[in-house]
Scaffold this motif. Structure first.
Motif, PDB file in Angstrom:
ATOM      1  N   ASP A 118       0.842  -1.206   0.000  1.00  0.00           N
ATOM      2  CA  ASP A 118       0.000   0.000   0.000  1.00  0.00           C
ATOM      3  C   ASP A 118       0.871   1.248   0.000  1.00  0.00           C
ATOM      4  O   ASP A 118       1.962   1.267   0.578  1.00  0.00           O
ATOM      5  N   ALA A 119       0.355   2.302  -0.629  1.00  0.00           N
ATOM      6  CA  ALA A 119       1.067   3.580  -0.682  1.00  0.00           C
ATOM      7  C   ALA A 119       0.122   4.708  -0.284  1.00  0.00           C
ATOM      8  O   ALA A 119      -1.094   4.638  -0.506  1.00  0.00           O
ATOM      9  N   LEU A 120       0.691   5.747   0.292  1.00  0.00           N
ATOM     10  CA  LEU A 120      -0.043   6.964   0.623  1.00  0.00           C
ATOM     11  C   LEU A 120       0.376   8.018  -0.396  1.00  0.00           C
ATOM     12  O   LEU A 120       1.552   8.395  -0.469  1.00  0.00           O
ATOM     13  N   VAL A 121      -0.571   8.497  -1.177  1.00  0.00           N
ATOM     14  CA  VAL A 121      -0.259   9.364  -2.307  1.00  0.00           C
ATOM     15  C   VAL A 121      -0.693  10.794  -2.007  1.00  0.00           C
ATOM     16  O   VAL A 121      -1.841  11.039  -1.614  1.00  0.00           O
ATOM     17  N   GLY A 122       0.220  11.748  -2.185  1.00  0.00           N
ATOM     18  CA  GLY A 122      -0.105  13.157  -1.999  1.00  0.00           C
ATOM     19  C   GLY A 122      -1.116  13.619  -3.023  1.00  0.00           C
ATOM     20  O   GLY A 122      -1.172  13.109  -4.152  1.00  0.00           O
ATOM     21  N   THR A 123      -1.927  14.592  -2.663  1.00  0.00           N
ATOM     22  CA  THR A 123      -3.017  15.016  -3.552  1.00  0.00           C
ATOM     23  C   THR A 123      -2.512  15.557  -4.883  1.00  0.00           C
ATOM     24  O   THR A 123      -3.197  15.431  -5.902  1.00  0.00           O
ATOM     25  N   ARG A 124      -1.314  16.177  -4.892  1.00  0.00           N
ATOM     26  CA  ARG A 124      -0.785  16.683  -6.159  1.00  0.00           C
ATOM     27  C   ARG A 124      -0.104  15.581  -6.969  1.00  0.00           C
ATOM     28  O   ARG A 124       0.081  15.729  -8.183  1.00  0.00           O
ATOM     29  N   ALA A 125       0.285  14.496  -6.302  1.00  0.00           N
ATOM     30  CA  ALA A 125       0.929  13.389  -7.017  1.00  0.00           C
ATOM     31  C   ALA A 125      -0.078  12.405  -7.586  1.00  0.00           C
ATOM     32  O   ALA A 125       0.275  11.559  -8.419  1.00  0.00           O
ATOM     33  N   VAL A 126      -1.326  12.498  -7.152  1.00  0.00           N
ATOM     34  CA  VAL A 126      -2.353  11.545  -7.591  1.00  0.00           C
ATOM     35  C   VAL A 126      -2.505  11.561  -9.105  1.00  0.00           C
ATOM     36  O   VAL A 126      -2.599  10.500  -9.756  1.00  0.00           O
ATOM     37  N   ALA A 127      -2.534  12.739  -9.698  1.00  0.00           N
ATOM     38  CA  ALA A 127      -2.753  12.839 -11.144  1.00  0.00           C
ATOM     39  C   ALA A 127      -1.650  12.144 -11.928  1.00  0.00           C
ATOM     40  O   ALA A 127      -1.888  11.632 -13.037  1.00  0.00           O
TER      41      ALA A 127
END
Length: 352
Positions: A118-127
């Motif tokens: 599992d990974a936690l993705v920053g909101t700006r990195a999601v795209a």
């Protein structure tokens, strides 16, 4: 007993002053400790960074935790710039999610990772990595790791552009050790400065620096809190002293014939002054005891409402509050005693 109205007003003033002082003294230690605990929710106040963009020694984290001695939290971070399946660069960080949750309670996370990949993705990195929340691949030095987007992270800072994975997966994938340790240490500003020095000595190959924004903000809030509390207590004590002074002056005026008769019968000015001082001291002592009990209750109520935690009563302060009440009362009796020294029995008894 004969002048209950005046006595009651003076007693209430002393009770209020003693209650406020007791509450402030009780809260002075607990509030600072609780405020420091609240500040720890806003992240690290010390950062350990490897010099020259290298990795920290393998035993750096163990040494840091040994220096902390249980009075803080130390969390490792490792960083690389990886590539997505479309070739876009993204910063990937490996860390301990369980410890990060304790360190950065202020992070806005939709769901924390639990499974192995599992990974936690920053909101700006999601795209760039998983616009639809689908699994994604990241590559580094011709090594690829397959990850699942467990949740998103929003902080409003650089973390929003990163992807966080577990440190064990990170090291297996990149073979790179942590380069940063973020520390949340408890204590005053001087304690934190001493901690910085000790960590620097324990890990000489790293740069150790305090997070100025957190430390300065904490010191500013604590300083203003102390100043506000001290000023409020001083003003209330001064008001109580003035109220007691007014009461004692009224007593002297009402009983001037009694004092004149006492003087005419041979009583000394010192004896008469002693009567007034004793009455003032008695009011101060009684008011201090009652106010102490009320102050303990007020401190407990403030702790429960504002910090959702109990404030430990400090009964060892009773002698201090009691002595303070007597001293304030005696200071307030100085002017009435001085006026008594000028009472002329002949003029008072003649009605002049």
């Amino acid at each position: 007993m004969l002048r209950r109205g005046r006595a009651a007003s003076a007693l209430v003033a002393m009770v209020v002053a003693a209650a406020v002082t007791t509450a402030m003294l009780n809260l002075s230690v607990d509030v600072q400790a609780k405020l420091r605990k609240e500040f720890r929710n806003y992240g690290a106040n010390i950062v350990v960074v490897a010099k020259d963009a290298q990795s920290l020694p393998a035993d750096a984290l163990e040494k840091v935790r040994s220096v902390l001695g249980g009075h803080g939290l130390a969390v490792p971070f490792a960083y690389v710039v990886a590539r997505t399946s479309t070739g876009q660069p993204v910063v990937v960080s490996g860390t301990d999610f369980d410890e990060v949750q304790k360190l950065n309670r202020w992070w806005s996370v939709s769901s924390w990772p639990h499974a192995t990949h599992d990974a936690l993705v920053g909101t700006r990195a999601v795209a760039a990595v998983a616009p639809q929340g689908q699994p994604f691949d990241l590559s580094f030095r011709e090594r690829t790791i397959h990850l699942n987007s467990a949740g998103t992270l929003r902080t409003g800072a650089a973390e929003d552009s990163r992807v966080y994975i577990s440190l064990s997966n990170f090291q297996t994938w990149t073979d790179i050790k942590p380069s940063t340790i973020e520390i949340s240490a408890t204590g005053s500003s001087s304690d934190i400065a001493a901690m910085v020095q000790k960590v620097a000595e324990a890990v000489p190959s790293a740069e150790v620096r305090p997070v100025r924004q957190i430390m300065e903000g904490e010191a500013l809030v604590l300083g203003k809190t102390r100043a506000t509390v001290t000023t409020a207590a001083a003003l209330i004590i001064a008001t109580a002293a003035l109220c007691l002074l007014s009461t004692l002056l009224g007593w002297v005026f009402d009983r001037r014939r009694d004092f004149a008769i006492m003087k005419a019968l041979g009583a000394s000015g010192r004896l008469i002054g002693g009567f007034v001082a004793a009455e003032a001291a008695a009011l101060g002592a009684v008011g201090a005891v009652i106010g102490f009990a009320i102050g303990i209750a007020i401190a407990a109520l403030i702790g429960r409402i504002n910090f959702h935690a109990p404030v430990v009563p400090r009964f060892d302060m009773l002698p201090i509050v009691l002595a303070g009440g007597v001293v304030v009362a005696l200071i307030s009796s100085v002017i009435p005693i001085f006026l008594l020294q000028r009472v002329e029995p002949a003029m008072i008894l003649k009605g002049e």
